[in-house]
Each structure stands twice: as structure tokens, then as C-alpha cells.
Write a protein that holds these residues in place. Structure first.
Motif, PDB file in Angstrom:
ATOM      1  N   SER A  20       0.856  -1.193   0.000  1.00  0.00           N
ATOM      2  CA  SER A  20       0.000   0.000   0.000  1.00  0.00           C
ATOM      3  C   SER A  20       0.889   1.238   0.000  1.00  0.00           C
ATOM      4  O   SER A  20       2.062   1.179   0.365  1.00  0.00           O
ATOM      5  CB  SER A  20      -0.942   0.004   1.199  1.00  0.00           C
ATOM      6  OG  SER A  20      -0.240  -0.069   2.401  1.00  0.00           O
ATOM      7  N   ALA A  21       0.295   2.364  -0.399  1.00  0.00           N
ATOM      8  CA  ALA A  21       1.067   3.595  -0.601  1.00  0.00           C
ATOM      9  C   ALA A  21       2.016   3.872   0.557  1.00  0.00           C
ATOM     10  O   ALA A  21       1.589   3.958   1.705  1.00  0.00           O
ATOM     11  CB  ALA A  21       0.098   4.761  -0.765  1.00  0.00           C
ATOM     12  N   SER A  46       1.251   8.824  -2.500  1.00  0.00           N
ATOM     13  CA  SER A  46       0.232   9.715  -3.073  1.00  0.00           C
ATOM     14  C   SER A  46       0.801  11.014  -3.641  1.00  0.00           C
ATOM     15  O   SER A  46       1.766  11.565  -3.122  1.00  0.00           O
ATOM     16  CB  SER A  46      -0.777  10.121  -1.996  1.00  0.00           C
ATOM     17  OG  SER A  46      -1.496   9.027  -1.535  1.00  0.00           O
ATOM     18  N   ASN A 135      -7.327   8.444  -2.585  1.00  0.00           N
ATOM     19  CA  ASN A 135      -7.404   8.466  -1.125  1.00  0.00           C
ATOM     20  C   ASN A 135      -8.136   9.730  -0.693  1.00  0.00           C
ATOM     21  O   ASN A 135      -7.673  10.839  -0.937  1.00  0.00           O
ATOM     22  CB  ASN A 135      -5.981   8.434  -0.543  1.00  0.00           C
ATOM     23  CG  ASN A 135      -6.004   8.326   0.979  1.00  0.00           C
ATOM     24  OD1 ASN A 135      -6.999   8.660   1.622  1.00  0.00           O
ATOM     25  ND2 ASN A 135      -4.912   7.869   1.558  1.00  0.00           N
ATOM     26  N   LYS A 172      -9.895   4.829  -1.303  1.00  0.00           N
ATOM     27  CA  LYS A 172      -9.412   4.527   0.055  1.00  0.00           C
ATOM     28  C   LYS A 172     -10.068   5.534   0.993  1.00  0.00           C
ATOM     29  O   LYS A 172      -9.986   6.747   0.754  1.00  0.00           O
ATOM     30  CB  LYS A 172      -7.892   4.669   0.060  1.00  0.00           C
ATOM     31  CG  LYS A 172      -7.205   4.251   1.352  1.00  0.00           C
ATOM     32  CD  LYS A 172      -5.696   4.255   1.122  1.00  0.00           C
ATOM     33  CE  LYS A 172      -4.916   3.872   2.347  1.00  0.00           C
ATOM     34  NZ  LYS A 172      -3.463   3.834   2.081  1.00  0.00           N
ATOM     35  N   TYR A 202      -3.653   9.634  11.361  1.00  0.00           N
ATOM     36  CA  TYR A 202      -2.452  10.026  12.081  1.00  0.00           C
ATOM     37  C   TYR A 202      -2.869  10.988  13.164  1.00  0.00           C
ATOM     38  O   TYR A 202      -3.363  12.073  12.893  1.00  0.00           O
ATOM     39  CB  TYR A 202      -1.416  10.590  11.104  1.00  0.00           C
ATOM     40  CG  TYR A 202      -1.045   9.464  10.206  1.00  0.00           C
ATOM     41  CD1 TYR A 202      -0.276   8.419  10.710  1.00  0.00           C
ATOM     42  CD2 TYR A 202      -1.576   9.331   8.935  1.00  0.00           C
ATOM     43  CE1 TYR A 202      -0.016   7.299   9.948  1.00  0.00           C
ATOM     44  CE2 TYR A 202      -1.323   8.213   8.171  1.00  0.00           C
ATOM     45  CZ  TYR A 202      -0.542   7.201   8.686  1.00  0.00           C
ATOM     46  OH  TYR A 202      -0.308   6.091   7.936  1.00  0.00           O
ATOM     47  N   SER A 220       1.586   0.851  12.244  1.00  0.00           N
ATOM     48  CA  SER A 220       0.644  -0.048  12.922  1.00  0.00           C
ATOM     49  C   SER A 220       1.440  -1.171  13.582  1.00  0.00           C
ATOM     50  O   SER A 220       2.577  -1.444  13.210  1.00  0.00           O
ATOM     51  CB  SER A 220      -0.369  -0.618  11.932  1.00  0.00           C
ATOM     52  OG  SER A 220       0.260  -1.517  11.040  1.00  0.00           O
ATOM     53  N   THR A 249      -6.564  -2.692   4.243  1.00  0.00           N
ATOM     54  CA  THR A 249      -5.291  -2.116   4.687  1.00  0.00           C
ATOM     55  C   THR A 249      -5.392  -1.702   6.147  1.00  0.00           C
ATOM     56  O   THR A 249      -6.466  -1.275   6.587  1.00  0.00           O
ATOM     57  CB  THR A 249      -4.852  -0.911   3.821  1.00  0.00           C
ATOM     58  OG1 THR A 249      -3.674  -0.309   4.399  1.00  0.00           O
ATOM     59  CG2 THR A 249      -5.901   0.167   3.728  1.00  0.00           C
ATOM     60  N   THR A 250      -4.322  -1.803   6.841  1.00  0.00           N
ATOM     61  CA  THR A 250      -4.082  -1.489   8.258  1.00  0.00           C
ATOM     62  C   THR A 250      -3.963  -2.757   9.088  1.00  0.00           C
ATOM     63  O   THR A 250      -4.918  -3.531   9.227  1.00  0.00           O
ATOM     64  CB  THR A 250      -5.143  -0.559   8.895  1.00  0.00           C
ATOM     65  OG1 THR A 250      -5.033   0.741   8.293  1.00  0.00           O
ATOM     66  CG2 THR A 250      -4.908  -0.382  10.401  1.00  0.00           C
ATOM     67  N   GLY A 251      -2.747  -2.941   9.582  1.00  0.00           N
ATOM     68  CA  GLY A 251      -2.500  -4.030  10.529  1.00  0.00           C
ATOM     69  C   GLY A 251      -2.167  -5.370   9.905  1.00  0.00           C
ATOM     70  O   GLY A 251      -2.144  -6.380  10.599  1.00  0.00           O
ATOM     71  N   THR A 272       2.108  -1.962   4.650  1.00  0.00           N
ATOM     72  CA  THR A 272       3.118  -0.900   4.684  1.00  0.00           C
ATOM     73  C   THR A 272       4.033  -1.048   5.905  1.00  0.00           C
ATOM     74  O   THR A 272       5.235  -1.249   5.781  1.00  0.00           O
ATOM     75  CB  THR A 272       2.458   0.503   4.706  1.00  0.00           C
ATOM     76  OG1 THR A 272       2.042   0.835   3.386  1.00  0.00           O
ATOM     77  CG2 THR A 272       3.420   1.582   5.148  1.00  0.00           C
ATOM     78  N   SER A 273       3.449  -0.948   7.108  1.00  0.00           N
ATOM     79  CA  SER A 273       4.268  -0.883   8.330  1.00  0.00           C
ATOM     80  C   SER A 273       5.236  -2.060   8.451  1.00  0.00           C
ATOM     81  O   SER A 273       6.394  -1.880   8.827  1.00  0.00           O
ATOM     82  CB  SER A 273       3.366  -0.829   9.567  1.00  0.00           C
ATOM     83  OG  SER A 273       2.649   0.381   9.585  1.00  0.00           O
TER      84      SER A 273
HETATM   85  C1  LIG Z   1       5.243   6.687   6.349  1.00  0.00           C
HETATM   86  C2  LIG Z   1       3.916   6.400   5.712  1.00  0.00           C
HETATM   87  C3  LIG Z   1       3.571   7.035   4.526  1.00  0.00           C
HETATM   88  C4  LIG Z   1       2.324   6.788   3.945  1.00  0.00           C
HETATM   89  N1  LIG Z   1       1.994   7.422   2.782  1.00  0.00           N
HETATM   90  C5  LIG Z   1       0.778   7.212   2.231  1.00  0.00           C
HETATM   91  C6  LIG Z   1       0.411   7.876   1.032  1.00  0.00           C
HETATM   92  O1  LIG Z   1       1.190   8.634   0.450  1.00  0.00           O
HETATM   93  N2  LIG Z   1      -0.832   7.653   0.564  1.00  0.00           N
HETATM   94  C7  LIG Z   1      -1.726   6.798   1.152  1.00  0.00           C
HETATM   95  O2  LIG Z   1      -2.840   6.600   0.650  1.00  0.00           O
HETATM   96  N3  LIG Z   1      -1.387   6.136   2.282  1.00  0.00           N
HETATM   97  C8  LIG Z   1      -0.180   6.332   2.835  1.00  0.00           C
HETATM   98  N4  LIG Z   1       0.166   5.659   3.971  1.00  0.00           N
HETATM   99  C9  LIG Z   1      -0.805   4.724   4.563  1.00  0.00           C
HETATM  100  C10 LIG Z   1      -0.492   3.274   4.169  1.00  0.00           C
HETATM  101  O3  LIG Z   1      -0.664   3.078   2.776  1.00  0.00           O
HETATM  102  C11 LIG Z   1      -1.396   2.272   4.907  1.00  0.00           C
HETATM  103  O4  LIG Z   1      -2.731   2.414   4.481  1.00  0.00           O
HETATM  104  C12 LIG Z   1      -1.342   2.419   6.420  1.00  0.00           C
HETATM  105  O5  LIG Z   1       0.001   2.574   6.866  1.00  0.00           O
HETATM  106  C13 LIG Z   1      -1.935   1.197   7.111  1.00  0.00           C
HETATM  107  O6  LIG Z   1      -1.318   0.012   6.705  1.00  0.00           O
HETATM  108  P1  LIG Z   1      -0.199  -0.752   7.596  1.00  0.00           P
HETATM  109  O7  LIG Z   1      -0.846  -1.140   8.869  1.00  0.00           O
HETATM  110  O8  LIG Z   1       0.203  -1.923   6.750  1.00  0.00           O
HETATM  111  O9  LIG Z   1       0.913   0.232   7.800  1.00  0.00           O
HETATM  112  C14 LIG Z   1       1.413   5.884   4.558  1.00  0.00           C
HETATM  113  C15 LIG Z   1       1.796   5.245   5.734  1.00  0.00           C
HETATM  114  C16 LIG Z   1       3.018   5.481   6.316  1.00  0.00           C
HETATM  115  C17 LIG Z   1       3.375   4.764   7.576  1.00  0.00           C
END
Ligand SMILES: Cc1cc2nc3c(=O)[nH]c(=O)nc-3n(C[C@H](O)[C@H](O)[C@H](O)COP(=O)(O)O)c2cc1C
Length: 335
Positions: A20-21, A46, A135, A172, A202, A220, A249-251, A272-273
Motif C-alpha cells: 500500500s502507498a 500519493s 485516497n 481509500k 495520524y 501499525s 489495509t491497516t494491521g 506498509t508498516s
Molecule cells: C510513512 C507512511 C507514509 C504513507 N503514505 C501514504 C500515502 O502517500 N498515501 C496513502 O494513501 N497512504 C499512505 N500511507 C498509509 C499506508 O498506505 C497504509 O494504508 C497504512 O500505513 C496502514 O497500513 P499498515 O498497517 O500496513 O501500515 C502511509 C503510511 C506510512 C506509515
């Protein structure tokens, strides 16, 4: 070997684990490394409405509704040089990413209102993006702004973007609506090809020494984290209520969350995390764990799992949810 392919946004992905982004997508080497590690698809970081509007000098009425301090409000945003990619560099980056790898590349536009900036959706399509993730990250704070108005603005934005491009669009969004299922239907009616559940908010902390608000992108948590349960539950509720694809997405930190997400009804699960914390190599490990689990339980395909634990077969989901809530509370034993 089970069949891991999944269809998301009309694209056939080799497997359901998608990046994910995140800032990892800003770097072509990381993009290549993700492909080598076996990722199913890549969402780029993004490009923001505010970045584009700065370029085209357009006022964003929705964002600044209720304030007459446009110039002052602008100072909250990062300066153009703080973004690694301006709008034109972003388009170039799509082209380079497409040339560098074969996995689907999903561009990401981040904004909340309709306007000239959405012309960049077309440019992203022309640059070669396989699909677009929109998003919509907005925290309404104006008491005069009704929830229904926010929701219709979302739908109008999706409609306008869909009307301007031919590639599929995923939306999203946040979970904070009075009726998420209704919003999901509205967005689908506006043309969304997929819903990505959910944006992670955030939540800034205070610095007591400097008496400042600290904007911090926290990651996360894995393991027993509760955060994953929110998108999991809503994926399970929405599966079968909307026809568009669902992405979670998330977690998502391990094969267990990928499996649960699929069973809830997601076509793909996004990460992502975990990749930021433990490296891109985690993709290979997670895919191996996924295959092992599927072989052990004799699943032949990812398709077979999608939605198998959704609420589709529950005739009265709201009653079911309430009953579960009551059982959870009454089953707690003190001491
Ligand atoms: C450092 C960072 C930058 C991110 N940048 C974007 C972004 O540019 N666009 C977006 O839609 N989500 C962004 N996200 C959100 C992630 O794509 C994801 O939805 C979110 O971190 C939850 O997923 P996770 O639990 O796997 O981290 C970002 C997250 C992090 C931690």
C-alpha cells in the motif's frame, strides 16, 4: 502449489499481497525489490491535491470552507521542496516504475474536492498507471458541515474522476461514517471499482517542552493488535453488499492477517508498516507461510477463500453484531 492469483480492479494479480502507498514506492530499487520478493501489486505513494493546486493556483473551497484565512491555512502544509516529487516528477515516476517492473502499478491521488486538480488522474493514466487509488482523507471539523454533505462531496469526486479516465479506480477511505455500508453503496454507484478499507488516521501528539503539535506517521502494530480488527470486520460486513472489490489495509503484518482478510472478503490485503519495519524481504516469507497454511488445510486457491467468513450468509447482520457485542461483554470474568 495452490493457485494464489486474485482479480483486483480488473487486473490479474499473481497473489493477494499488495504494497500500500508508502515512501518505499518512491524508490525504483525498492519497487524492483518488491517485485523480486513476490509482491502481487504496488500502490505508489500519493500525489496530493494541495501539491497540484499549488501548481495551478486553484483555491480549494471545500477544504477552506468556514475559514477566511486561506493564505494562513496554506502555511500548515509542507513547502513544495519538502515533497520529494512534484506533480510532473510523479508522472515521470509512474513511467519509470512501469518500465522497471511487470507487477501492476497503481497510482495514488490524495484529495477531497472536485476541481481542476483531478486532471492529473488523466495524466496518471497517460503515464501508464494500471489503475488509480483515490485516497479521500478528510477530517471534518466545521460544525456547520453536515455528514450528508461530506458524503455527497465524496461521491461527486469519485464520479468526476471516473468520468475523466478509463482505468479502474479504487477509493481509500475512513471508517467514520454514521452508516459505512450506505456510503460504500453510494461510492460504488458513483463508479468506484474497489474500496480500500481503511485509511489509518495520524493522531498528532503534543510536545510538552516545545508546546507544539507533533505530526508523526506512526506505524501499525502486528501480533495481537486491535487495529486490524476494524478493517477486518467491515470487509466481512460489506462483502456481498457491494459488488465492487474490497481491499484491506491497516494491521496486515503476517500470513495470518492475509488469510483473515481474504476470508472476510478482500480480494487483496495491503501492507506498509511491516515492510518499513522488517524490510521488503518479509514479502517472500509471508507468501511462503501463506502457501504452507493453504497446503496444510488443503485449500486449492485464494479464490476459494475469499468471503468464506464474511457476513454474507448472516440474515440480520446488525442483530448479529449487537448479539456478539452483548456476548463479549457478558463473557468477561473479573479476577
Ligand atoms: C510513512 C507512511 C507514509 C504513507 N503514505 C501514504 C500515502 O502517500 N498515501 C496513502 O494513501 N497512504 C499512505 N500511507 C498509509 C499506508 O498506505 C497504509 O494504508 C497504512 O500505513 C496502514 O497500513 P499498515 O498497517 O500496513 O501500515 C502511509 C503510511 C506510512 C506509515
Amino acid at each position: 502449489m495452490p493457485d494464489l492469483t486474485t482479480k483486483y480492479l480488473g487486473l490479474t494479480l499473481a497473489n493477494p499481497l499488495v504494497h500500500s502507498a508508502s515512501p518505499l514506492a518512491k524508490n525504483l530499487d525498492s519497487i524492483r525489490q518488491m517485485e523480486d520478493s513476490g509482491v502481487g501489486g504496488i500502490v505508489l505513494h500519493s500525489l496530493f491535491e494541495e501539491q497540484i493546486n499549488r501548481d495551478i493556483n486553484e483555491l480549494d473551497e471545500f477544504l477552506f470552507q468556514g475559514t477566511d484565512a486561506y493564505a494562513e491555512s496554506l502555511s500548515y502544509f509542507p513547502e513544495p521542496q519538502e515533497y520529494q516529487f512534484g506533480p510532473d516528477e510523479y508522472l515521470e515516476h509512474i513511467q519509470k516504475a512501469k518500465a522497471a517492473v511487470k507487477v501492476p502499478i497503481i497510482a495514488s491521488l490524495n484529495g477531497i474536492s472536485t476541481g481542476g486538480w483531478i486532471g492529473y488522474a488523466k495524466k496518471m493514466e497517460q503515464a501508464g498507471a494500471d489503475a488509480l487509488e483515490l485516497n479521500i482523507y478528510f477530517i471534518p471539523t466545521d460544525p456547520a458541515l453536515a455528514g450528508s454533505e461530506v458524503e455527497s462531496t465524496y461521491a461527486a469526486l469519485v464520479r468526476d474522476i471516473k468520468g475523466s479516465i478509463g482505468i479502474p479506480v479504487a477509493v481509500k477511505l475512513s471508517p467514520f461514517f454514521s452508516n459505512m455500508a450506505h456510503v460504500a453503496r453510494d461510492l460504488e454507484a458513483a463508479g468506484a471499482d474497489a474500496l480500500v478499507l481503511f485509511n489509518r488516521f495520524y493522531q498528532p501528539d503534543f510536545d510538552l517542552e516545545e508546546l507544539e503539535v507533533i505530526p508523526k506517521a506512526t506505524l501499525s502494530a502486528g501480533g495481537e493488535s486491535q487495529e486490524f480488527l476494524l478493517p477486518l470486520r467491515w470487509t466481512a460486513i460489506l462483502y456481498g453488499k457491494v459488488e465492487c472489490d474490497l481491499a484491506l489495509t491497516t494491521g496486515v503484518h503476517s500470513a495470518a492477517e492475509v488469510l483473515k482478510g481474504l476470508m472476510a472478503g478482500a480480494k487483496v490485503t495491503m501492507m506498509t508498516s511491516e515492510l518499513l519495519t522488517n524490510g521488503i524481504g518479509r514479502i517472500t516469507e509471508i507468501m511462503a507461510d501463506l502457501v504452507n497454511w493453504m497446503e496444510e488445510k488443503e485449500y486449492e486457491s485464494v479464490r476459494q477463500m475469499i468471503g468464506s467468513m464474511s457476513q454474507k450468509s448472516v440474515p440480520y447482520p446488525s442483530v448479529f453484531e449487537r448479539a456478539h457485542y452483548m456476548r463479549a461483554l457478558s463473557s468477561y470474568r473479573v479476577g
